[in-house]
Design a protein around this motif. Structure first.
Motif: not given
Length: 268
Positions: A18-37
């Motif tokens: 579950t920690k893996f899911v939380l961390i990976m989702s957070t990383i993907c969200c940050i990268l997505d915000l940095l690349t304008n979706d």
């Protein structure tokens, strides 16, 4: 300090998968915000692009992308309350296999559903499937089917619902947030199949297979952690054949007991 201690205590109570899911989702969200979706637009399952442009990678990991902070917060809160219990019940390795395999099957059913409904309206092919809503919904459905009168806390809110009311309430809220969520219909269809054929959990792997993976790369570096649930720490059988065999032995034992009683009565 008290707030920090509580946060640390909460984090330590979360299981490894579950920690893996939380961390990976957070990383993907940050990268997505940095690349304008841009990442969201590339990896989210959109049937029109998945089918007609053959972008099949969209079936693989759309669950790690959520679009915005609001969606990721609600999605992961719902997932968190269901996933920890599942991982503790079946182990970290089956849990990992489950979240990736379930997602793939749900996305395939979702694409087929959208393709079928496209004869009514072509707009259905432009709908999106993303986040961990689908897998969370399946975990809710399985609990509702097995323990339908058992009360459970509704996400992070301070009230409880009977398990049988949880899935329809969750489905309604998700469609209010974003309409239509046809992937939840695909998830419900899969949940009924899993409940009927696999007693609510498909990834009941053999103990030998799970142990082998636990001591293989990369899990061998993590399996000694306290939050990593090994196959020796769970009570569920890892193999459906083992369950059937145990039931068979139990039935044979009952038959033998009845026959011995009948023979004793005849001798008397």
């Amino acid at each position: 300090m008290l707030i920090i201690d509580k946060i640390i205590a909460i984090w330590q109570s979360i299981t490894f998968g579950t920690k893996f899911v939380l961390i990976m989702s957070t990383i993907c969200c940050i990268l997505d915000l940095l690349t304008n979706d841009q990442l969201f637009n590339v990896f989210v399952d959109i049937p029109n692009k998945t089918i007609y442009k053959f972008e099949l990678w969209r079936l693989l990991i759309p669950q790690f992308f959520h679009g915005d902070i609001y969606n990721i917060t609600i999605s992961l809160l719902g997932f968190l309350f269901c996933a920890i219990e599942v991982e503790k019940s079946y182990g970290t390795i089956p849990f990992f296999c489950d979240i990736f395999f379930k997602n793939l099957i749900i996305q395939i059913i979702y694409v087929m559903l959208c393709f079928s409904l496209s004869y009514l309206t072509l707009e259905i092919l432009d709908t999106q499937s993303f986040g961990f809503w689908n897998i969370t919904f399946i975990y809710m459905m399985n609990k509702a089917l097995n323990h339908y009168d058992e009360p459970q806390k509704f996400l992070c809110f301070p009230f409880s619902l009977q398990s049988k009311y949880y899935p329809p309430t969750f489905f309604l809220i998700m469609n209010i947030i974003e309409f239509p969520r046809l992937d939840l219909i695909a998830a419900a269809f899969f949940a009924f199949i899993e409940y009927q054929l696999f007693d609510g959990f498909m990834m009941k792997l053999s103990k030998g297979f799970v142990t082998k993976i636990e001591y293989s790369f990369p899990f061998k570096y993590f399996q000694s952690r306290q939050d990593f649930i090994t196959c020796d720490q769970v009570n569920h059988s890892f193999d459906l054949d083992d369950v059937k065999l145990n039931q068979y032995h139990l039935e044979i034992g009952n038959i033998s007991t009845v026959e011995s009683k009948d023979q004793d009565q005849q001798k008397i």
